[in-house]
Design a protein around this motif. Sequence first.
Motif, PDB file in Angstrom:
ATOM      1  N   PRO A   1      -9.628   2.023  -2.604  1.00  0.00           N
ATOM      2  CA  PRO A   1     -10.390   0.572  -2.912  1.00  0.00           C
ATOM      3  C   PRO A   1     -10.141  -0.658  -2.040  1.00  0.00           C
ATOM      4  O   PRO A   1     -10.884  -1.454  -1.907  1.00  0.00           O
ATOM      5  N   GLN A   2      -8.837  -0.752  -1.483  1.00  0.00           N
ATOM      6  CA  GLN A   2      -8.421  -1.671  -0.495  1.00  0.00           C
ATOM      7  C   GLN A   2      -9.290  -1.565   0.628  1.00  0.00           C
ATOM      8  O   GLN A   2      -9.791  -2.597   1.324  1.00  0.00           O
TER       9      GLN A   2
ATOM     10  N   PHE B   1       0.657   4.047  -2.400  1.00  0.00           N
ATOM     11  CA  PHE B   1      -0.556   4.863  -2.408  1.00  0.00           C
ATOM     12  C   PHE B   1      -0.257   6.024  -1.200  1.00  0.00           C
ATOM     13  O   PHE B   1      -1.246   6.950  -0.878  1.00  0.00           O
TER      14      PHE B   1
ATOM     15  N   ARG C   1     -12.756  -2.873   0.055  1.00  0.00           N
ATOM     16  CA  ARG C   1     -12.637  -4.352  -0.154  1.00  0.00           C
ATOM     17  C   ARG C   1     -12.456  -4.915   1.395  1.00  0.00           C
ATOM     18  O   ARG C   1     -13.316  -6.239   1.487  1.00  0.00           O
TER      19      ARG C   1
ATOM     20  N   LEU D   1       0.715  -1.283  -0.102  1.00  0.00           N
ATOM     21  CA  LEU D   1       0.197  -0.010  -0.026  1.00  0.00           C
ATOM     22  C   LEU D   1       0.841   1.117   0.043  1.00  0.00           C
ATOM     23  O   LEU D   1       0.481   2.361   0.020  1.00  0.00           O
TER      24      LEU D   1
ATOM     25  N   GLY E   1      -5.629   6.691  -2.920  1.00  0.00           N
ATOM     26  CA  GLY E   1      -5.471   5.417  -3.449  1.00  0.00           C
ATOM     27  C   GLY E   1      -5.588   4.366  -2.372  1.00  0.00           C
ATOM     28  O   GLY E   1      -5.771   3.077  -2.966  1.00  0.00           O
TER      29      GLY E   1
END
Lengths: 158, 746, 81
Positions: free
Chosen positions: C43-44, C13, C47, C10, C40
């Motif tokens: 999205p993670q 990001f 999820r 990560l 950034g």
Amino acid sequence: MKTIHVSTTVNGDAAEFICGPDESLLDVLRNRLGLTGAKEGCGTGDCGACSVMLDGRLVCSCLVLGAEAEGVTVDTIEGLAEGDHLHPLQQSFIDHAALQCGVCTPGILVAAKALLDRNPDPTETEVRYWLAGNLCRCTGYDKIIHAVMDAAKTMRAA
Amino acid sequence: MALDNTGQRVFKVVGTRPPRPDGVDKVTGRALYGADMSAPGMLVAHILRSPHAHAEIVSIDTSAAEALQGVKAVVTAADFTPQEDEYLDDILVNCLARDKVLYDGHAVAAVAATSADVAKAALKLIKVEYRKLPHVTDVDAAMRPDAPIVQSGRSLETVPEGMSENVTSHCEFGHGDLEAGFAKADLIIERSFTTAATHQGYIEPHACLATMGADGKGDLWCCTQGQYNVRSICADLLGIEASQLRVTASEIGGGFGGKTTVFIEPVALALSRKSGRPVKIVMSRSEVFLATGPTVSSSTDVKIGMTKDGRITAGQAHLRYSGGAFPCGTVDMGAQAAFAAYDLEAVQTLGWNALTNRPKEAAYRAPGAPQAIYAVESVVDELCQQLGLDPLEVRLKNAARKGTKSSYGPTFDDIGLMATLEAAKAHPHYSAPLGENQGRGLSAGFWFNFGGNTCVTLNVNTDGTVGITEGNPDIGGSRAAISQMAAEELGIPYDKIRTIVADTSSLGHNDVTDGSRVTFSVGLATIKAARDAISKMCSRAAQIWGIDEEAVVWEDGAACPAGPNAGKFPPMTLAEIAAVSFNTGGPIAGHYEFNADGAGVSFGVHLVDVEVDRETGGTKVLRYTVFQDAGKAVHPSYVEGQMQGGAVQGIGWALNEEYIYGEDGRLQNPGFLDYRIPVASDLPKIDTVILEIPNPGHPYGVRGVGETPIVPPLAALSNAVSRAIGKRLHSLPMSPPRILKALSEA
Amino acid sequence: MVAVVIWGSLRRFTDGQGEVEVEARNFKELMEALSARYPGLKPQIERGVSLALDGRIYREAWFTEIGPDSEVVLMPYMAGG
């Protein structure tokens, strides 16, 4: 396909059914006689979950035709206990926690009884080889072997 | 809810070995599993599956099948609405292929008919026109830039640019300065490993019985690790509301993670809705192998540096996993778990998942961890061999402990790794003599363990007995453990309690039986529900005695005045309070609903002795001992059972089990004859040593147990074989042909 | 401010940082603050992420309180078998 009429003895009682010529004894027991204790784990004789006795011989009922039951005796897990009195093997499996999911248990009990009927005092190795045709995925077999050995001891003392 | 630290708690029921409540049903053949249920007017359905590894579906013509007498319904992907949510859509596409078949055995259409014979005959009348596409089944091949693309547009933002479109995710974990760490090492070893995909191998194939009317109300009976999960997925895929679908979990014939899934249930419901009749689907064993959850297959590089005296200076792993034809996050778990057993200053793990033309991965006990830890523990062992160090001493020297910054980030609290290693060192197994062609291997293992959403209702019956309703299928004795914890808390005998597994309409949501969560989470909720009932019973007693609620305490199964000032009343038992409950406010029940955290990680150490037959290449396991921190063992027999069963699954993975694909991308061994799981005669006694390091996150100190035991066997067996034959294998399984090949290369 | 350790993949990001500081009193505020500061990561986070707080892993509980001196580690959402 023409069906076949079969007269047989299941767990000591007279039983009649009709079946297809290609129908397995396992399917007959489960679907026509309502005896769902024998399980289909593979349908190819590799797992032993469908083990029953056919005229005193241990068989995978998925590899026997229903029509072959004509005039012979069939013994299944449902006939192992006498009324509410469990067979020593059944009691031993509960006492030794010899089952987890329990789906292989009916087949293993039928197979283990067949062993003790012919050899009341088996060694651990003999039990392990006799039960090599019965797959269990939960227990690693240890407690099963122990339960069978212990039941044999109880039965010899009785 | 934290550990009860009020001195050393003395347990009365927890820690004993009572008979399981479902025991008699299961030894008499009475217990009903997935395939054992039937309904009046029931149809039988069969599924048509792809004969190709990868192909475009040009057309499907079902008209001849539909015209066959006795056929009542046919469904294909066209009968379902594509889902916006990718996770759900993947499940749907896996249930019935939409535009392409993605692996050998991928479901294409299903037929419900008045008999199995008719259904099977109808499958032969379905005309599917395929256009074959190039396929890839190997993870390394799938990552190459020129590999056939299994699915496009599935890569997450985490994937670096320039990789094959098959790479769906990338992860990195670790801390410290790798370069500086490796510079401090006296010896650095770097090796590459592969592990084959294996199947959970539950003896009961997937089965379900679905009933659904035109009114959108449905009932589903199925073998599953989570009926609520099945309900929510099926409701979404069929476009109905969750409240209208009741899912009842049958007894479950093994799962191991592989029944946290949905394959046939939406298909059966759709066929039932279309035909207006109950529909039963039972998978064959070959269908189970072809189209249900194997593990990931893996390819791994590991590099570890060590000083002469056995201190690990740095560790690095590159993990390439394939979860089959759909994106899969399992590599994240492997990358976090790889070095979890070690206290390291410098560690880095990188992971990638790649699509291949294989079935969709399903969880299998500690998913992702066995593959990664196999590679790490193999290299640690080889370092010990080359530096002439004792592998147990080296692990003790480097073991993670309380205060260690874990390889995946957080700092460990109380963990039991040191205790398990010390127990292994002290055990006679570790110093027993070995003969020719024999070797001893050891490996540590780790798993996270989870909590999760859980509901429990505890009803106090007027005859002084207690009924517990919980929502997680009993996969290995959990009803016994739950009853034990309730008996402990309530102070009544174990046999006064009956625990049942609820259907989805009888209790709020429960997460699937996974992550070794049930004894921990459901147990915790049961203790809380018991405390809820106790407070209500104390309140009733206070009312009867005419004293303040606060002046009543619960001791040994009875309400008692809190002290001499509260008043002089003899204790009032649960049965006495229950008997008059209609007069004191009505029925008494305790509830607890929560999302459990604090499951507490778990470590194990396995020791194995093997003998290798140099002529056949066969490996015989001579002696096996499992050491594991189980937290408080509620029912020690079932804890031992988890440790033994997991170890044996790991032995199968290490020595025999593998998915074998041909050049044509088709699975060559979808049956128990050719996919050989361990049988009784393959094995010795699996000895167990339970260590009870209390989990600070549970009032009794309970930890999850079930998954960790499958982790260590892979490396333990590989290390043992390496010491038996003086050659190290780098691929699993170590099947006889592979061992013979290694011996011939001497 | 809470210092949050993120996992390596990560970092791209978070301008290359392995540890970032945001204002948050609980898990929910932490996820919101991280998403706002480093889009950034969004999205993670959507999820699914887990939060390790002083060594204990939380998977979903929004209102898990974060103390000023807590060790805070972001992890992927855990999935098991």
